[in-house]
Design an enzyme around this catalytic site. Structure first.
Site, PDB file in Angstrom:
ATOM      1  N   TYR A  63      40.811  42.022  32.470  1.00 28.40           N
ATOM      2  CA  TYR A  63      39.986  42.167  33.672  1.00 28.40           C
ATOM      3  C   TYR A  63      39.623  40.797  34.248  1.00 28.40           C
ATOM      4  CZ  TYR A  63      35.885  40.662  31.035  1.00 28.40           C
ATOM      5  OH  TYR A  63      35.011  39.919  30.284  1.00 28.40           O
ATOM      6  N   PHE A  97      32.792  35.309  37.566  1.00 31.08           N
ATOM      7  CA  PHE A  97      31.810  35.048  36.507  1.00 31.08           C
ATOM      8  C   PHE A  97      32.402  35.252  35.114  1.00 31.08           C
ATOM      9  CE2 PHE A  97      31.195  39.556  37.612  1.00 31.08           C
ATOM     10  CZ  PHE A  97      31.274  40.170  36.376  1.00 31.08           C
ATOM     11  N   ASP A  98      33.565  35.960  35.032  1.00 32.49           N
ATOM     12  CA  ASP A  98      34.180  36.157  33.717  1.00 32.49           C
ATOM     13  C   ASP A  98      35.618  36.632  33.907  1.00 32.49           C
ATOM     14  OD1 ASP A  98      34.441  36.211  30.989  1.00 32.49           O
ATOM     15  OD2 ASP A  98      33.478  38.171  30.706  1.00 32.49           O
ATOM     16  N   ILE A 138      28.792  47.925  29.214  1.00 34.60           N
ATOM     17  CA  ILE A 138      27.817  48.259  30.249  1.00 34.60           C
ATOM     18  C   ILE A 138      28.178  49.636  30.811  1.00 34.60           C
ATOM     19  CG2 ILE A 138      27.236  45.853  30.811  1.00 34.60           C
ATOM     20  CD1 ILE A 138      29.102  46.088  33.230  1.00 34.60           C
ATOM     21  N   TYR A 160      23.873  44.791  34.568  1.00 32.95           N
ATOM     22  CA  TYR A 160      22.910  44.033  33.748  1.00 32.95           C
ATOM     23  C   TYR A 160      21.486  44.115  34.321  1.00 32.95           C
ATOM     24  CZ  TYR A 160      26.979  42.340  31.282  1.00 32.95           C
ATOM     25  OH  TYR A 160      28.125  42.273  30.536  1.00 32.95           O
ATOM     26  N   PHE A 195      34.913  44.375  39.397  1.00 32.01           N
ATOM     27  CA  PHE A 195      35.907  44.198  38.314  1.00 32.01           C
ATOM     28  C   PHE A 195      37.288  44.639  38.803  1.00 32.01           C
ATOM     29  CE2 PHE A 195      31.944  44.645  35.937  1.00 32.01           C
ATOM     30  CZ  PHE A 195      32.049  43.638  34.993  1.00 32.01           C
TER      31      PHE A 195
END
Length: 548
Positions: free
Chosen positions: A35, A45-46, A65, A91, A108
């Site tokens: 992902y 962010f990731d 999550i 979050y 995502f």
């Protein structure tokens, strides 16, 4: 239209769905995926890609999550989705310090790579299978197979084809991953299978090096080339056995046979037919591979037999490069027996017909006329006297025919018919002759047409009683003191006509008489003098005295 307000649930965009979807991710399934995670402005962010490792976990049980848990359910392998996760499913108002601010909507981009469940079993699909399958793989068998190995998403990680050789190993002894150990059971030589192996039957949590990630399902496309068991012996299949089989080959016999040699997948590695020459050898004496030594025991002339030989009775682990036989290969020989014999064999004589009242039979030095047909034991016709105007003529014991035929013509009556089986050591030997292969057993059908009593070896004429005391005077018909050729010929013919003596049997009596005259005309002047004329018996006696 205005602002629709905050999202209540995950927004799912299935922007790529594969044509084939064998399975969808369900709650409780283990999944593996890649992902990229971004904010609305596109800032990343990731990313699992950046870490160089996929993410693996259980879906739908609260380990992710909530938005991701919901967004991944129902995905197929290789499916791609855009997910928009609102803050309360991500979050929330707390965020992740230094990484995700409070109340952040997360975006995502996900691709599903693997799905499995702890209750999964091995998935075996037979792609093709030979019509004929006498035996299937069992535990402790040694197998040789080709394979292509991929991950569930189709990513290749290994292939035996790229190495140019089969993968060779024992089954059920722990040398393979458990899934492959199970997946090969029950296969036939030549069968193709697709085997899908869940991670817990493969490399599990550890994976394998850099090519197989942790918790990866594996897909193997397998072609079983051959297999055997170390306890196997030679397997025989009698394809065609002649109705009449008077004798079977045993250790020490010399066999001539044709063969095709193939591997279990049908690959031809050698053939005597391609050389147009039989393979000739002794059996049971170690001149050929042990499996063939055993496989030829008990064959009949004309038999066609399949001999299946495990590698430990063939060329073993090393194979035979000369014949392109791989290591640990099972060999299949389709054999056609042309003939066999033993070096101790005599001539085999079968009397087909013998006239009644047969009192006079052929003896050594007799002159005989006979018809014959000569063939190999497989029926190949070689020669026949019927191709000529007259029967064959020979003096027995004069070394004019092969020894076996000479023996077979002895003790025959005129009109008698025989079949003679002549081994090569009494025929044309290892070298053969024109039209006769080396080491060939010959079959003669002979019929004795006529016979004439012969004379001892070295004689051209013998007296039935004592020769005349004044032989020279009687032979000199005109009493001129010398005997020319015509006078000599007239005298000999008179003795034969009156029954006082006989010539060596021949189709050309004139030549025999001419040879007699030449022997007596010692100075070759065309006439015989009293000093030149000597009886053969007297000459032989003089030689004995000289030797003494």
């Amino acid at each position: 239209l205005g602002d629709p307000g905050p999202l209540e649930d995950v927004v799912i965009d299935r922007y790529y769905i594969p044509k084939i979807c064998l399975r969808e991710a369900q709650m409780g399934d283990f999944i593996r995926y890649h992902y990229n995670g971004t904010f609305k402005d596109g800032k990343k962010f990731d990313s699992s890609y950046d870490r160089g490792a996929t993410v693996a976990g259980v879906v739908g049980v609260g380990r992710l999550i909530t938005g991701m848990d919901r967004g991944l359910q129902g995905m197929c392998v290789n499916e791609r989705r855009h997910l928009i996760v609102p803050p309360h499913l991500g979050y929330g108002s707390i965020g992740v310090a230094g990484l995700i601010p409070p109340d952040a909507t997360l975006y995502f981009d996900v691709v599903m790579l693997d799905i499995w469940n702890k209750n999964d079993k091995l998935q075996i699909t037979t792609l093709s299978k030979p019509e004929r399958c006498n035996r299937t793989v069992e535990n402790s068998d040694f197998v040789r197979y080709h394979y292509n190995g991929t991950l569930l998403d189709g990513t290749p990680f290994d292939s035996s084809y790229s190495k140019g050789s089969t993968y060779d190993t024992y089954v059920g002894t722990g040398w393979l991953i458990k899934g492959m150990d199970q997946g090969l059971l029950g296969m036939c030589a030549g069968e193709k299978r697709s085997i899908i192996i869940p991670p817990f039957l493969a490399y599990g949590e550890k994976g394998y090096g850099t090519v197989i990630p942790p918790q990866a399902s594996l897909v193997f496309s397998v072609l079983l080339v051959d297999f055997h068991n170390p306890k196997d012996g030679v397997f025989l299949e009698h394809l065609e056995v002649p109705e009449s089989c008077k004798r079977r080959a045993v250790t020490g016999d010399f066999v001539r046979y044709h063969y095709n040699g193939t591997l279990m997948d049908g690959t031809l590695f050698d053939s005597s037919y391609s050389r147009n020459q039989t393979y000739n050898t002794y059996i049971g004496k170690g001149y050929i591979i042990p499996g063939m030594d055993q496989g030829l025991q008990g064959v009949c002339v004309g038999e066609q037999r399949r001999v299946v030989i495990p590698p430990h009775l063939a060329y073993g682990e090393n194979g035979a490069g000369k014949y392109k036989i791989p290591g640990s290969a099972v060999l299949i020989f389709d054999v056609h027996i042309i003939d066999f014999h033993n070096p101790e064999d005599p001539v085999e004589i079968e009397t087909v017909f013998r006239p009644e009242g047969c009192n006079v039979t052929t003896r050594h030095r007799d002159f005989v006329r006979y018809h014959y047909n000569c063939s190999l034991l497989d029926g190949t016709r070689l020669f026949s006297s019927h191709d000529y105007e007259k029967p064959q003529e020979v003096t027995l014991g004069a070394n004019k025919v092969i020894e076996g035929l000479n023996s077979g013509l002895l003790d025959m009556c005129a009109g008698e018919r025989r079949v003679l089986i002549i081994p090569p050591h009494l025929g044309h030997g290892e070298s053969g002759a024109r039209g006769v292969p080396g080491s060939a057993v010959l079959r003669f059908e002979v019929e004795l047409v006529s016979m004439e009593e012969g004379v001892p070896e070295g004689y051209l004429f013998i007296w039935h009683g004592e020769p005349p005391a004044n032989l020279y005077e009687q032979m000199d018909l005109n009493k001129d003191g010398e005997i020319p050729a015509d006078e000599f010929s007239t005298f000999i013919k008179t003795q034969v006509a009156e029954g006082k003596g006989r010539l060596m049997p021949s189709s050309d009596p004139e030549k025999v008489i001419a040879d007699m005259f030449q022997n007596q005309d010692r100075n070759q002047d065309g006439k015989i003098t009293p000093n030149e004329l000597k009886l053969k018996s007297d000459e032989d006696q003089e030689k004995i005295h000289e030797e003494l």
